[in-house]
Design an enzyme around this catalytic site. Structure first.
Site, short mmCIF file in Angstrom:
data_model
loop_
_atom_site.label_atom_id
_atom_site.label_comp_id
_atom_site.label_asym_id
_atom_site.label_seq_id
_atom_site.Cartn_x
_atom_site.Cartn_y
_atom_site.Cartn_z
N CYS A 116 0.84 -1.20 0.00
CA CYS A 116 0.00 0.00 0.00
C CYS A 116 0.87 1.25 0.00
CB CYS A 116 -0.97 -0.04 1.18
SG CYS A 116 -2.25 1.22 1.13
N GLU A 151 -0.72 -8.63 5.05
CA GLU A 151 -0.50 -8.77 6.51
C GLU A 151 -1.81 -8.81 7.27
OE1 GLU A 151 -0.44 -6.08 4.87
OE2 GLU A 151 -0.79 -4.27 6.06
N HIS A 211 -3.42 -5.70 1.16
CA HIS A 211 -2.70 -5.90 2.41
C HIS A 211 -2.60 -7.36 2.84
CE1 HIS A 211 -2.36 -1.67 3.81
NE2 HIS A 211 -3.33 -1.51 2.94
#
Lengths: 226, 87
Positions: free
Chosen positions: A87, A198, A196
Site C-alpha cells: 500500500c 499482513e 494488504h
C-alpha cells in the site's frame, strides 16, 4: 537462527505492527526500523508497511522516499536486498523509482476498503514463491491513492517480462491500468502491491482466510535456503 | 525577495478524475462551453537572495526530483514579479 525481517515505521505508518505480527506468525523475527535511522540493523529483508506516511502530503510516499532509512533501503535494494512495499510502501517504492510507474488517486475519488480477489501472476519473486502461478487469493484492500499508472511502453515491458505480480480479479477497485495490483523489479527482489497481505494471516481477522501468509513464508524460505 | 512559481500538472495522457468532477459540475452552475478541466498544483517559492541562473537551476532540480514526479507529472518553473505591498 531464523531470518530477520525489518519493518520500517514512518510518521503516519499504520500497519507496521500488523506486519511485524505476520512476520512472527510465518516463523521469522520482525525487527522494528525507524525512518530517521539509516542503519538497517543487519536485517535480511525489509517491509515498507501501509499507512499515510507524512499525511500523503505532496504525493503519497513522496516525502518518505527521502527519509534517512530510505537512503539505505534504496542502496541495498539495488544490491539485491528483498524489499516488499504494501500500500503506502508500494507508493514509496514507485516514488523512489525502485519500481516503475506511479500511484494516483482512485478513479472514483473515494477511499475504498473491501475484500479483494487477486490472481497471482508471478510466483517466482522473493515474496511469492509459496504461491502457485495463477492462484486466486482474497486479501483486504484499503486505499485512497491506489491507481497504478505507467506509460504504454512500461506496461508492455512489465507484461512481457512477467513483472505484473498480482492482478485485480472481477472488480478493478481504483482504475489501475491493466488491473495491476502489484509489480516487481527486474531482479524480482523488490515487490510492491496495494492490497494488504499482513491483514490476512489469521483466520480470526481480516478476510477470515490466511491468503496473505505465503508472502511471509515465501521470504523466509528464500532467506533460509539462501 | 523574489518569488519563483513551480506549476505541476499530470501528464496529458493520464486520467484526471478530479478535473473531470469539476468539469461535470460546470453546466449545473451555469458555466457552459468548457469542454475539459485538468487540475494541477502550484508551488510559490519565496527565494532569499537573487534569482540568478544558479538559483533557478537548483529550483529546477528541486522541482524535478521532489515537487513533481516526472513519471506521471510535467512541471514548469517561472519567476514571478512580486508587487510591493500597499500600506
Amino acid at each position: 537462527m531464523t531470518a530477520r525481517i525489518g519493518v520500517v515505521t514512518f510518521p503516519g505508518s499504520l500497519d507496521d505492527r500488523d506486519t511485524q505480527r505476520a512476520i512472527r506468525l510465518a516463523g521469522a523475527e520482525p525487527v522494528a526500523l525507524w525512518h530517521k535511522d539509516k542503519d538497517l540493523h543487519q536485517v535480511d529483508a525489509v517491509v515498507l508497511p501501509g499507512g499515510f506516511s507524512y499525511g500523503d502530503y505532496l504525493r503519497a510516499g513522496a516525502i518518505s522516499r527521502f527519509s534517512p532509512v530510505m537512503e539505505t533501503v534504496i542502496e541495498q535494494a539495488k544490491a539485491g536486498l528483498p524489499v516488499l512495499g504494501i500500500c503506502n510502501g508500494f507508493q514509496i517504492l514507485t516514488e523512489a523509482h525502485l519500481l516503475p510507474g506511479g500511484m494516483l488517486g482512485n478513479d472514483h475519488l473515494h477511499f475504498i476498503c473491501r475484500d479483494q480477489k487477486l490472481r497471482v501472476e508471478n510466483a517466482d519473486t522473493a515474496w511469492t514463491v509459496d504461491y502457485a502461478s495463477g492462484q486466486e487469493i482474497h486479501i483486504p484492500l484499503k486505499n485512497m491513492d491506489g491507481r497504478y499508472v505507467a506509460d504504454e511502453y512500461t506496461l508492455d515491458k512489465l507484461e512481457a517480462e512477467g513483472r505484473v505480480v498480482f492482478r485485480y480479479l472481477d472488480f478493478n477497485p481504483n482504475g489501475s491500468l491493466r488491473d495491476i495490483a502489484g509489480i516487481t523489479n527486474e531482479a524480482g527482489n523488490v515487490v510492491g502491491l496495494m492490497p494488504h497481505p499482513e491483514h490476512a494471516t489469521e483466520p480470526l481477522i481480516g478476510t477470515g482466510r490466511t491468503d496473505g501468509l505465503p508472502f511471509f513464508t515465501s521470504i523466509l524460505k528464500k532467506l533460509v535456503n539462501a | 525577495m523574489a518569488r519563483v512559481v513551480v506549476d505541476v500538472m499530470l501528464k496529458p495522457e493520464i486520467l484526471d478524475p478530479q478535473g473531470q468532477a469539476v468539469q461535470r459540475a460546470l453546466p449545473r452552475l451555469g458555466f457552459d462551453g468548457i469542454s475539459d478541466v485538468r487540475q494541477g498544483k502550484r508551488f510559490e517559492l519565496e527565494v532569499e537572495g537573487p534569482v540568478d541562473e544558479a538559483a533557478l537551476a537548483r529550483i529546477h532540480d528541486l522541482a524535478e526530483s521532489f515537487l513533481a514526479n516526472t513519471v506521471i507529472e510535467d512541471f514548469t518553473v517561472k519567476i514571478e514579479e512580486v508587487a510591493e505591498a500597499v500600506k
